[in-house]
Design a protein around this motif. Structure first.
Motif, PDB file in Angstrom:
ATOM      1  N   ASP A   1      10.334  22.834   7.077  1.00 52.74           N
ATOM      2  CA  ASP A   1       9.884  22.177   5.854  1.00 52.74           C
ATOM      3  C   ASP A   1      11.014  21.899   4.869  1.00 52.74           C
ATOM      4  O   ASP A   1      10.787  21.282   3.834  1.00 52.74           O
ATOM      5  CB  ASP A   1       8.816  23.019   5.159  1.00 52.74           C
ATOM      6  CG  ASP A   1       7.534  23.107   5.966  1.00 52.74           C
ATOM      7  OD1 ASP A   1       7.328  22.258   6.857  1.00 52.74           O
ATOM      8  OD2 ASP A   1       6.740  24.035   5.701  1.00 52.74           O
ATOM      9  N   LEU A   2      12.197  22.357   5.176  1.00 51.80           N
ATOM     10  CA  LEU A   2      13.322  22.153   4.267  1.00 51.80           C
ATOM     11  C   LEU A   2      13.869  20.734   4.394  1.00 51.80           C
ATOM     12  O   LEU A   2      13.840  20.125   5.461  1.00 51.80           O
ATOM     13  CB  LEU A   2      14.437  23.162   4.565  1.00 51.80           C
ATOM     14  CG  LEU A   2      14.095  24.614   4.262  1.00 51.80           C
ATOM     15  CD1 LEU A   2      15.216  25.526   4.751  1.00 51.80           C
ATOM     16  CD2 LEU A   2      13.860  24.818   2.783  1.00 51.80           C
ATOM     17  N   ASN A   3      14.387  20.246   3.306  1.00 56.86           N
ATOM     18  CA  ASN A   3      14.973  18.909   3.228  1.00 56.86           C
ATOM     19  C   ASN A   3      16.454  19.027   3.597  1.00 56.86           C
ATOM     20  O   ASN A   3      17.322  19.063   2.726  1.00 56.86           O
ATOM     21  CB  ASN A   3      14.781  18.377   1.805  1.00 56.86           C
ATOM     22  CG  ASN A   3      15.398  17.035   1.587  1.00 56.86           C
ATOM     23  OD1 ASN A   3      15.966  16.429   2.477  1.00 56.86           O
ATOM     24  ND2 ASN A   3      15.295  16.557   0.354  1.00 56.86           N
ATOM     25  N   TRP A   4      16.742  19.087   4.895  1.00 54.56           N
ATOM     26  CA  TRP A   4      18.109  19.337   5.356  1.00 54.56           C
ATOM     27  C   TRP A   4      19.064  18.229   4.949  1.00 54.56           C
ATOM     28  O   TRP A   4      20.208  18.508   4.576  1.00 54.56           O
ATOM     29  CB  TRP A   4      18.135  19.578   6.861  1.00 54.56           C
ATOM     30  CG  TRP A   4      17.483  20.876   7.213  1.00 54.56           C
ATOM     31  CD1 TRP A   4      16.262  21.053   7.793  1.00 54.56           C
ATOM     32  CD2 TRP A   4      17.988  22.182   6.952  1.00 54.56           C
ATOM     33  NE1 TRP A   4      15.984  22.400   7.918  1.00 54.56           N
ATOM     34  CE2 TRP A   4      17.033  23.121   7.414  1.00 54.56           C
ATOM     35  CE3 TRP A   4      19.157  22.673   6.375  1.00 54.56           C
ATOM     36  CZ2 TRP A   4      17.210  24.495   7.325  1.00 54.56           C
ATOM     37  CZ3 TRP A   4      19.340  24.048   6.283  1.00 54.56           C
ATOM     38  CH2 TRP A   4      18.376  24.936   6.749  1.00 54.56           C
ATOM     39  N   LEU A   5      18.621  16.981   5.002  1.00 57.38           N
ATOM     40  CA  LEU A   5      19.479  15.878   4.566  1.00 57.38           C
ATOM     41  C   LEU A   5      19.821  16.034   3.089  1.00 57.38           C
ATOM     42  O   LEU A   5      20.983  15.903   2.690  1.00 57.38           O
ATOM     43  CB  LEU A   5      18.802  14.527   4.815  1.00 57.38           C
ATOM     44  CG  LEU A   5      19.573  13.304   4.305  1.00 57.38           C
ATOM     45  CD1 LEU A   5      20.926  13.178   5.004  1.00 57.38           C
ATOM     46  CD2 LEU A   5      18.743  12.041   4.480  1.00 57.38           C
ATOM     47  N   GLY A   6      18.826  16.333   2.271  1.00 53.40           N
ATOM     48  CA  GLY A   6      19.066  16.540   0.848  1.00 53.40           C
ATOM     49  C   GLY A   6      20.003  17.710   0.586  1.00 53.40           C
ATOM     50  O   GLY A   6      20.869  17.637  -0.294  1.00 53.40           O
ATOM     51  N   ILE A   7      19.846  18.780   1.352  1.00 50.87           N
ATOM     52  CA  ILE A   7      20.702  19.960   1.184  1.00 50.87           C
ATOM     53  C   ILE A   7      22.157  19.613   1.486  1.00 50.87           C
ATOM     54  O   ILE A   7      23.063  19.946   0.715  1.00 50.87           O
ATOM     55  CB  ILE A   7      20.205  21.112   2.075  1.00 50.87           C
ATOM     56  CG1 ILE A   7      18.843  21.617   1.579  1.00 50.87           C
ATOM     57  CG2 ILE A   7      21.221  22.252   2.130  1.00 50.87           C
ATOM     58  CD1 ILE A   7      18.101  22.501   2.568  1.00 50.87           C
TER      59      ILE A   7
END
Length: 131
Positions: free
Chosen positions: A5-11
């Motif tokens: 569920d994490l926004n890896w691209l955003g991170i």
């Protein structure tokens, strides 16, 4: 929050934004003031710059990851920016202020370093909330 569920691209983009900001902040805008206040030479090259960059990226990545978890999946760019401002001002700059007061560092150095981190967390929130 489960890893899926994490926004890896955003991170990753938030972590990279810290480097772009650092280049601008410490390289173009405040290099002379920071070096003068910290008592360092403008022209001294850092030992092991690659190792410093790896450590800095790891720190930026972990901060962006935890900020993503802190914001949650329903964050917008606007409330992400606001949360970044609150974290930057009321957590980071106050912590720096305590350390800088006891180590007798100047108010100007505190303002330069704290300003970077307030802007960094505002960018994190903006990026993570927008994506």
């Amino acid at each position: 929050m489960p890893p899926n569920d994490l926004n890896w691209l955003g991170i990753v983009l938030a972590a990279v934004s810290a480097f772009a900001l650092g280049w601008l902040w410490y390289g173009a805008l405040f290099k002379r003031a920071r070096c003068r206040e910290a008592g360092t030479d403008l022209d001294t090259k850092a030992a092991h710059p690659g190792l410093r960059l790896v450590f800095a990226f790891l720190g930026s990545f972990l901060a962006a990851l935890m900020f993503e978890i802190f914001l949650g999946s329903k964050a917008t760019a606007a409330n992400g920016f606001g949360a970044g401002f609150v974290v930057g001002v009321f957590f980071v700059t106050t912590s720096f202020g305590i350390n800088y007061a006891f180590s007798q560092r100047s108010l100007r150095l505190w303002m330069v370093d704290s300003g970077y981190h307030v802007t960094q967390f505002c960018l994190y929130g903006l990026i993570l909330g927008a994506l």
